[in-house]
Design a protein around this motif. Structure first.
Motif, PDB file in Angstrom:
ATOM      1  N   SER A  18      26.109  39.837  41.830  1.00 27.89           N
ATOM      2  CA  SER A  18      26.214  39.261  42.652  1.00 27.89           C
ATOM      3  C   SER A  18      27.844  39.797  43.733  1.00 27.89           C
ATOM      4  N   LEU A  19      27.897  39.552  44.898  1.00 24.43           N
ATOM      5  CA  LEU A  19      28.562  40.370  45.704  1.00 24.43           C
ATOM      6  C   LEU A  19      29.651  39.391  46.205  1.00 24.43           C
ATOM      7  N   SER A  20      30.133  38.544  46.094  1.00 27.37           N
ATOM      8  CA  SER A  20      31.125  36.924  46.485  1.00 27.37           C
ATOM      9  C   SER A  20      32.068  37.589  45.893  1.00 27.37           C
ATOM     10  N   GLN A  21      33.270  37.380  46.980  1.00 23.96           N
ATOM     11  CA  GLN A  21      34.269  38.347  47.079  1.00 23.96           C
ATOM     12  C   GLN A  21      35.453  37.386  46.468  1.00 23.96           C
ATOM     13  N   THR A  22      36.894  37.557  45.961  1.00 21.84           N
ATOM     14  CA  THR A  22      37.620  36.513  45.604  1.00 21.84           C
ATOM     15  C   THR A  22      38.629  35.985  45.939  1.00 21.84           C
ATOM     16  N   SER A  53      32.593  43.115  40.702  1.00 20.05           N
ATOM     17  CA  SER A  53      34.505  43.269  41.473  1.00 20.05           C
ATOM     18  C   SER A  53      34.848  43.004  39.615  1.00 20.05           C
ATOM     19  N   PRO A  54      34.764  43.601  39.134  1.00 21.08           N
ATOM     20  CA  PRO A  54      35.423  43.784  37.655  1.00 21.08           C
ATOM     21  C   PRO A  54      36.703  43.986  37.368  1.00 21.08           C
ATOM     22  N   GLN A  55      37.173  44.529  38.225  1.00 21.65           N
ATOM     23  CA  GLN A  55      38.747  44.411  38.334  1.00 21.65           C
ATOM     24  C   GLN A  55      39.590  43.334  38.072  1.00 21.65           C
ATOM     25  N   ASN A  56      39.240  41.629  38.919  1.00 21.94           N
ATOM     26  CA  ASN A  56      39.419  40.804  39.513  1.00 21.94           C
ATOM     27  C   ASN A  56      39.238  39.993  37.448  1.00 21.94           C
ATOM     28  N   LEU A  57      38.744  40.718  36.414  1.00 21.79           N
ATOM     29  CA  LEU A  57      38.420  39.867  35.048  1.00 21.79           C
ATOM     30  C   LEU A  57      39.846  39.764  34.533  1.00 21.79           C
ATOM     31  N   ILE A  58      40.267  40.990  35.202  1.00 21.00           N
ATOM     32  CA  ILE A  58      42.012  41.353  34.375  1.00 21.00           C
ATOM     33  C   ILE A  58      42.596  39.506  35.220  1.00 21.00           C
ATOM     34  N   GLU A  59      42.772  39.090  36.262  1.00 17.44           N
ATOM     35  CA  GLU A  59      43.573  38.596  36.570  1.00 17.44           C
ATOM     36  C   GLU A  59      43.083  37.104  36.417  1.00 17.44           C
ATOM     37  N   TYR A  60      41.195  36.750  36.241  1.00 12.87           N
ATOM     38  CA  TYR A  60      40.721  35.554  35.996  1.00 12.87           C
ATOM     39  C   TYR A  60      41.052  35.160  34.253  1.00 12.87           C
ATOM     40  N   ALA A  61      41.226  36.500  33.625  1.00 11.97           N
ATOM     41  CA  ALA A  61      41.273  35.845  31.867  1.00 11.97           C
ATOM     42  C   ALA A  61      43.144  35.329  31.752  1.00 11.97           C
ATOM     43  N   ARG A  62      44.087  35.840  32.671  1.00 17.43           N
ATOM     44  CA  ARG A  62      45.143  35.375  32.275  1.00 17.43           C
ATOM     45  C   ARG A  62      45.224  34.012  32.858  1.00 17.43           C
ATOM     46  N   TYR A  77      39.149  28.072  24.247  1.00 16.23           N
ATOM     47  CA  TYR A  77      40.125  28.698  23.362  1.00 16.23           C
ATOM     48  C   TYR A  77      39.243  29.813  23.067  1.00 16.23           C
ATOM     49  N   ALA A  78      37.986  29.674  22.157  1.00 14.70           N
ATOM     50  CA  ALA A  78      37.174  30.791  22.167  1.00 14.70           C
ATOM     51  C   ALA A  78      37.098  32.050  23.457  1.00 14.70           C
ATOM     52  N   LYS A  79      37.146  30.914  24.750  1.00 17.59           N
ATOM     53  CA  LYS A  79      36.302  31.440  26.050  1.00 17.59           C
ATOM     54  C   LYS A  79      37.078  32.290  26.140  1.00 17.59           C
ATOM     55  N   SER A  80      38.834  32.295  26.427  1.00 13.97           N
ATOM     56  CA  SER A  80      39.767  33.035  26.857  1.00 13.97           C
ATOM     57  C   SER A  80      40.077  33.948  26.071  1.00 13.97           C
ATOM     58  N   LEU A  81      39.448  34.188  24.740  1.00 11.15           N
ATOM     59  CA  LEU A  81      39.553  35.067  24.255  1.00 11.15           C
ATOM     60  C   LEU A  81      38.297  36.155  24.276  1.00 11.15           C
ATOM     61  N   ASN A  82      37.509  35.742  24.698  1.00  9.28           N
ATOM     62  CA  ASN A  82      36.112  36.609  25.121  1.00  9.28           C
ATOM     63  C   ASN A  82      36.819  36.959  26.257  1.00  9.28           C
ATOM     64  N   LEU A  83      36.992  36.577  27.159  1.00  9.66           N
ATOM     65  CA  LEU A  83      37.542  36.628  28.862  1.00  9.66           C
ATOM     66  C   LEU A  83      38.767  37.607  28.367  1.00  9.66           C
ATOM     67  N   LYS A  84      39.089  38.248  28.031  1.00  5.75           N
ATOM     68  CA  LYS A  84      40.493  38.523  27.879  1.00  5.75           C
ATOM     69  C   LYS A  84      39.918  39.943  26.684  1.00  5.75           C
ATOM     70  N   GLY A  85      38.941  39.898  26.260  1.00  7.38           N
ATOM     71  CA  GLY A  85      37.955  40.773  25.638  1.00  7.38           C
ATOM     72  C   GLY A  85      37.623  41.771  26.808  1.00  7.38           C
ATOM     73  N   MET A  86      37.039  40.510  27.538  1.00  5.68           N
ATOM     74  CA  MET A  86      36.657  42.002  28.945  1.00  5.68           C
ATOM     75  C   MET A  86      37.130  42.332  29.731  1.00  5.68           C
ATOM     76  N   ALA A  87      38.491  42.036  30.119  1.00 10.12           N
ATOM     77  CA  ALA A  87      39.275  42.126  30.296  1.00 10.12           C
ATOM     78  C   ALA A  87      40.530  43.510  30.440  1.00 10.12           C
ATOM     79  N   SER A  88      40.021  43.577  28.819  1.00  7.43           N
ATOM     80  CA  SER A  88      40.561  44.832  28.361  1.00  7.43           C
ATOM     81  C   SER A  88      40.054  46.122  28.167  1.00  7.43           C
ATOM     82  N   TYR A  89      38.555  45.414  28.096  1.00  8.74           N
ATOM     83  CA  TYR A  89      37.201  46.412  28.316  1.00  8.74           C
ATOM     84  C   TYR A  89      37.413  47.359  29.564  1.00  8.74           C
TER      85      TYR A  89
END
Length: 596
Positions: A18-22, A53-62, A77-89
């Motif tokens: 998707s080309l959605s903006q955040t 917009s993969p850079q947005n994952l950092i803020e979404y994870a936080r 909690y499991a989903k949060s860890l997964n999202l934090k992993g994606m942000a680290s990626y």
């Protein structure tokens, strides 16, 4: 052409682009009252925007992590860890990403197939690709695909097949890559998913380029551009035009190659994709070099080098800025800590003197008490140590005596066999008695060595093989010529359970050579015995330069039956092959052995 940058976009997660903006996401989030609804909303946003917009994952994870802590539900909690992993990626901290993903896996119930579990396995595989761990990358991709199959998520299966193709392509496994891509493309076309079909065709073109199938690459790249417009994913077109130019260059169709290569450069410039622009420049430089237009090739190479230098400089500047920021932050934190410590110091100084006096008395009392206890304990430990040493010595004496008696018992059996053989006139029976005597002697030698050494449970293979072989050859009579043999034995210490069947097998193999390989023994007769460890396998070789492998080996003979029975105990396989010049090599590969 190096592996195109675009293919990496398929590695982290699944199926939507998707080309959605955040820009307004946080505003919309504030209007939601329920924490669970906020987390579900963020899940939807991540699904829409993780590619565009993969850079947005950092803020979404936080934000996701802070909200999930408020409701304390294991699933979130499991989903949060997964999202934090994606942000680290995204920030290229792949080891940290792997840690988050593994912790998320421990939180989920891995015995229940789910789309979340499939995503986690897929994400783990993506990180292992980045750390160049092929084995784990393939393992977790296959786990992800198996789960997707079990929950009948065919789209996810296709996406994982696409990711597997990239893994195989990166390791030059082009046939496997093509197989995965054909499966993925078949699904996308069947379900009208032109976007992912185009991406898969582009990956297929890359694979065929690396495999030097230039005609196939041209077909795949053409289809890729057919299914995905340049407005949708311009980077795909930059990769495809460059790949087609490379294919034509390798087919010496230079007039068709040049406009395509220039088009790839133009698109990469327009979208300001530096890494792909470097790839396109390199392909164009190769074209000019093949055309022997070295001046143009040099100019393009210089442009590519400037880009590489600019990327390197930008990375260094970024790292320097981060380091300075971190230094300034730590410096301020240190100053605040110093001020705080000085304040606390003034407040505690008055209490300190009183506490010191009390502490002095207490320490003196404690030191005296512990010295007394320590002295008492040391005496008790000394008694226990002395008793333990006496017990161990007693057991060693008993074990040595046991080995001695077993050796004597075997020696008696050997003597009885010898005496019996002296009264037998039939040559075959006499030979059978001698072979039985040799087998007993191999076991006598084991127990003789055990009770004569400090190590009562293990045998050195080099010493044992030397003595055993010498005994066997001394027991055989050779008319006129002494038999020449050599040993190449790795010195290993093996336990009794391993060395006993190994010695018996060696005895049989040597006896077989002496009986069948030479007719008769002469000055050219040779035998070589090898024992070496190869990885997790212990290999015994008995090589001779005799008459060679017989057309048929008597499987029913006692010696062969004995070897097979003993080989099962060692999980071993016995094979024969011709020696390099003449003769035979018997090879025993053992997978079960205990080295001390």
């Amino acid at each position: 052409m190096a592996k195109p940058i675009f293919s990496c976009l398929c590695l982290i997660l699944a199926s939507f682009i998707s080309l959605s903006q955040t820009n307004d996401v946080m505003v919309r989030l504030d209007k939601i009252s329920s924490d669970i609804e906020k987390l579900n909303f963020l899940d939807e946003i991540v699904d829409l925007e993780w590619r565009s917009s993969p850079q947005n994952l950092i803020e979404y994870a936080r934000v996701y992590d802070s909200i999930s802590k408020l409701i304390d539900v294991q699933e979130y909690y499991a989903k949060s860890l997964n999202l934090k992993g994606m942000a680290s990626y995204v920030t290229e901290d792949y080891n940290e990403a792997i840690s988050y993903y593994l912790e998320s896996l421990r939180t989920l119930d891995a015995s229940i197939p789910s789309s979340e579990l499939a995503q986690l396995y897929n994400n783990l595989a993506s990180c292992f690709i980045k750390t160049d761990d092929f084995k784990n990358a393939e393992k977790y991709y296959l786990l992800s695909r198996d789960i997707a199959s079990s929950i009948e998520d065919e789209r996810w299966v296709a996406n994982v097949n696409n990711n597997l193709s990239i893994l195989y392509m990166n390791h030059s496994m082009y046939l496997e890559a093509d197989e995965m891509l054909e499966k993925a493309i078949s699904f996308y076309l069947k379900n009208g998913d032109s976007l992912n079909a185009g991406i898969s065709y582009m990956n297929q073109g890359n694979s065929k380029i690396f495999n030097k199938d230039f005609s196939g690459a041209l077909s795949s790249y053409s289809r890729s551009k057919l299914y995905v417009s340049e407005n949708q994913i311009p980077l795909l077109h930059a990769v495809s035009y460059t790949g087609m130019g490379i294919a034509y260059t390798n087919q010496n169709q230079f007039s068709q190659a040049l406009p395509l290569l220039k088009r790839g450069v133009a698109i990469a410039k327009r979208i300001n994709h530096v890494e792909q622009l470097i790839e396109s420049y390199n392909a164009l430089a190769v074209y000019y070099s093949e055309k022997k237009e070295y001046k143009d090739a040099y100019e393009i190479v210089m442009e590519s080098q400037k880009l590489k230098d600019s990327v390197l400089a930008a990375t260094q500047d970024h790292n320097m800025a981060e380091a300075l920021t971190k230094y300034e932050t730590e410096k301020k934190d240190a100053q605040l800590r110093v001020l705080s410590l000085e304040t606390e110091k003034a407040a505690h100084e008055k209490k300190l003197y009183l506490l010191l006096a009390l502490a002095g008395l207490l320490v003196a009392a404690l030191v005296g008490f512990f010295l007394f206890k320590n002295q008492k304990k040391n005496k008790q430990l000394a008694k226990q140590k002395k008793l333990l040493e006496a017990t161990v010595d007693e057991k060693n004496v008993l074990l040595r005596e046991t080995h001695h008696r077993v050796k004597n018992s075997f020696q008696i059996v050997s003597s009885l066999l010898y005496l019996q053989s002296e009264n037998i006139e039939d040559n075959k029976a006499k030979l059978a008695m001698k072979e039985a005597q040799n087998r007993v002697r191999s076991m006598v030698l084991i127990h003789q060595k055990l009770y004569s050494k400090d190590q009562l449970v293990g045998i050195n293979t080099k010493e044992y093989f030397t003595d055993l072989t010498n005994d066997i050859f001394e027991s055989h009579q050779f008319e006129g010529n002494a038999f020449i043999y050599n040993l190449d034995v790795e010195p290993l210490v093996l336990d009794v359970e391993t060395i006993t069947p190994l010695g018996l097998i060696l005895n049989e193999l040597i006896t077989n050579v002496l009986k069948h390989a030479f007719k008769p023994v002469n000055e050219e007769s040779r035998m070589l015995i090898r024992l070496k460890r190869i990885g997790e396998t212990l290999q015994l070789q008995v090589e001779d330069n005799g008459v060679g492998i017989p057309t048929e080996i008597k499987e029913s003979s006692f010696g062969i039956q004995l070897i097979k029975s003993l080989a099962k105990k060692l999980k071993a396989t016995l094979s024969y092959q011709s020696a390099p010049s003449t003769g035979t090599i018997a090879i025993l590969d053992m997978r079960r052995f205990n080295e001390l």
